[in-house]
Design a protein around this motif. Sequence first.
Motif, short mmCIF file in Angstrom:
data_model
loop_
_atom_site.label_atom_id
_atom_site.label_comp_id
_atom_site.label_asym_id
_atom_site.label_seq_id
_atom_site.Cartn_x
_atom_site.Cartn_y
_atom_site.Cartn_z
N LEU A 95 4.14 -12.59 10.14
CA LEU A 95 4.31 -11.28 9.53
C LEU A 95 5.01 -11.39 8.18
CD1 LEU A 95 5.24 -9.09 12.61
CD2 LEU A 95 3.07 -9.14 11.37
N ASP A 96 5.97 -12.30 8.06
CA ASP A 96 6.64 -12.50 6.78
C ASP A 96 5.65 -12.93 5.71
OD1 ASP A 96 9.76 -13.91 8.02
OD2 ASP A 96 9.10 -11.84 7.78
N VAL A 97 4.72 -13.79 6.08
CA VAL A 97 3.76 -14.32 5.12
C VAL A 97 2.73 -13.28 4.73
CG1 VAL A 97 1.96 -16.05 4.76
CG2 VAL A 97 4.07 -16.67 5.93
N PHE A 98 2.22 -12.53 5.69
CA PHE A 98 1.08 -11.66 5.43
C PHE A 98 1.43 -10.19 5.27
CE2 PHE A 98 -0.77 -15.32 7.68
CZ PHE A 98 -1.59 -15.75 6.66
N THR A 99 2.67 -9.82 5.41
CA THR A 99 3.05 -8.43 5.28
C THR A 99 3.38 -8.13 3.82
OG1 THR A 99 3.95 -8.43 7.49
CG2 THR A 99 4.64 -6.66 6.06
N THR A 100 2.68 -7.16 3.29
CA THR A 100 2.97 -6.72 1.93
C THR A 100 3.60 -5.34 2.00
OG1 THR A 100 0.76 -5.83 1.73
CG2 THR A 100 1.11 -8.04 0.88
N PRO A 101 4.38 -4.98 1.02
CA PRO A 101 5.03 -3.68 1.06
C PRO A 101 4.03 -2.55 0.80
CG PRO A 101 5.42 -4.72 -1.03
CD PRO A 101 4.70 -5.72 -0.19
N ALA A 102 4.40 -1.38 1.21
CA ALA A 102 3.59 -0.20 0.87
C ALA A 102 3.81 0.08 -0.61
CB ALA A 102 4.02 0.99 1.72
N LEU A 103 2.74 0.08 -1.35
CA LEU A 103 2.84 0.32 -2.79
C LEU A 103 1.96 1.51 -3.15
CD1 LEU A 103 2.61 -3.38 -3.98
CD2 LEU A 103 4.66 -1.96 -3.92
N PRO A 104 2.46 2.73 -2.96
CA PRO A 104 1.64 3.90 -3.27
C PRO A 104 1.20 3.88 -4.74
CG PRO A 104 3.75 4.55 -2.31
CD PRO A 104 3.79 3.09 -2.52
N GLY A 105 -0.06 4.15 -4.95
CA GLY A 105 -0.60 4.20 -6.30
C GLY A 105 -1.00 2.85 -6.86
N ALA A 106 -0.91 1.79 -6.05
CA ALA A 106 -1.27 0.46 -6.54
C ALA A 106 -2.76 0.42 -6.89
CB ALA A 106 -0.94 -0.60 -5.49
N GLY B 178 -8.23 -2.33 -2.48
CA GLY B 178 -9.67 -2.39 -2.34
C GLY B 178 -10.37 -3.27 -3.36
N LYS B 179 -9.61 -3.99 -4.18
CA LYS B 179 -10.22 -4.83 -5.22
C LYS B 179 -9.78 -6.28 -5.04
CE LYS B 179 -10.41 -1.02 -8.38
NZ LYS B 179 -9.49 -0.13 -8.97
N HIS B 180 -9.71 -6.73 -3.80
CA HIS B 180 -9.16 -8.05 -3.52
C HIS B 180 -9.93 -9.19 -4.17
CE1 HIS B 180 -12.52 -7.89 -1.01
NE2 HIS B 180 -12.01 -8.13 0.15
N ALA B 181 -11.21 -9.04 -4.44
CA ALA B 181 -11.99 -10.13 -5.04
C ALA B 181 -11.45 -10.52 -6.42
CB ALA B 181 -13.45 -9.73 -5.15
N LEU B 182 -10.89 -9.56 -7.14
CA LEU B 182 -10.31 -9.88 -8.45
C LEU B 182 -9.06 -10.74 -8.32
CD1 LEU B 182 -10.40 -6.46 -10.34
CD2 LEU B 182 -11.82 -8.46 -10.79
N PHE B 183 -8.33 -10.56 -7.24
CA PHE B 183 -7.00 -11.14 -7.11
C PHE B 183 -6.97 -12.41 -6.27
CE2 PHE B 183 -6.67 -6.72 -8.09
CZ PHE B 183 -5.66 -6.67 -9.03
N ASP B 184 -8.09 -12.75 -5.62
CA ASP B 184 -8.13 -13.91 -4.73
C ASP B 184 -7.91 -15.21 -5.48
OD1 ASP B 184 -8.52 -12.36 -2.52
OD2 ASP B 184 -10.69 -12.65 -2.45
N PRO B 185 -7.32 -16.21 -4.79
CA PRO B 185 -7.15 -17.52 -5.42
C PRO B 185 -8.50 -18.22 -5.58
CG PRO B 185 -6.44 -17.59 -3.14
CD PRO B 185 -6.77 -16.16 -3.46
N ALA B 186 -8.51 -19.27 -6.37
CA ALA B 186 -9.74 -20.02 -6.64
C ALA B 186 -10.15 -20.85 -5.44
CB ALA B 186 -9.54 -20.92 -7.84
N GLU B 187 -11.44 -20.91 -5.20
CA GLU B 187 -12.03 -21.79 -4.20
C GLU B 187 -12.62 -22.98 -4.94
OE1 GLU B 187 -12.04 -21.44 -0.86
OE2 GLU B 187 -10.86 -19.62 -1.05
#
Length: 134
Positions: free
Chosen positions: A55-66, A70-79
Motif C-alpha cells: 500500500l505504501d508503494v502503490f497508494t497515491t494521495p487524493a489530488l482533486p483537480g489533477a 485518466g492519462k496514464h500512458a503519458l506518464f508511464d516509464p519507458a519499456e
Amino acid sequence: MIAHTDACGCRECLTRQRAREAQKRYRQRRRDGRVKPRRPQPARSEPPAAAPVLLDVFTTPALPGALCRGKHALFDPAEPSDDHRVLDQLHREAVALCDTCPALARCRSWIESLPAHKRPTGVVAGRLITEETR
C-alpha cells in the motif's frame, strides 16, 4: 477558445446533453419509485500483514483537480521495446501538463515525502523519474 452551448452541435456538447437527459430520466424514475435500491457493498476486511508495504508503494494521495487522471500512458516509464522518440514526446507532453496542473504542489510534496526506493518511475510531479535518478 470555443464557447459551447446546447445548440452548438459538437460531439462534446451532444455527449453532455445526452448525459444530462439520462440523469433527468434516472431522477424521474427514482421519484416514481421505479429504481431498485442499490445492493449494499460488502464490508471490507483488514488487509493481510504484507499489504501495508504494498500500500505504501502503490497508494497515491487524493489530488482533486489533477490533470493526469485518466492519462496514464503519458506518464508511464519507458519499456525496452518503446520507440524513444515517441516516448520522449509523450514525456514532454506529460511534463507540460504537470506544469499547468493545479495539484502540482501537493503532488511534489507527496513524491518528496516518499523514500527514494519507493518513488514510482515515469513522469511524476513534472519530473521524469528513472531507475537511475531515483
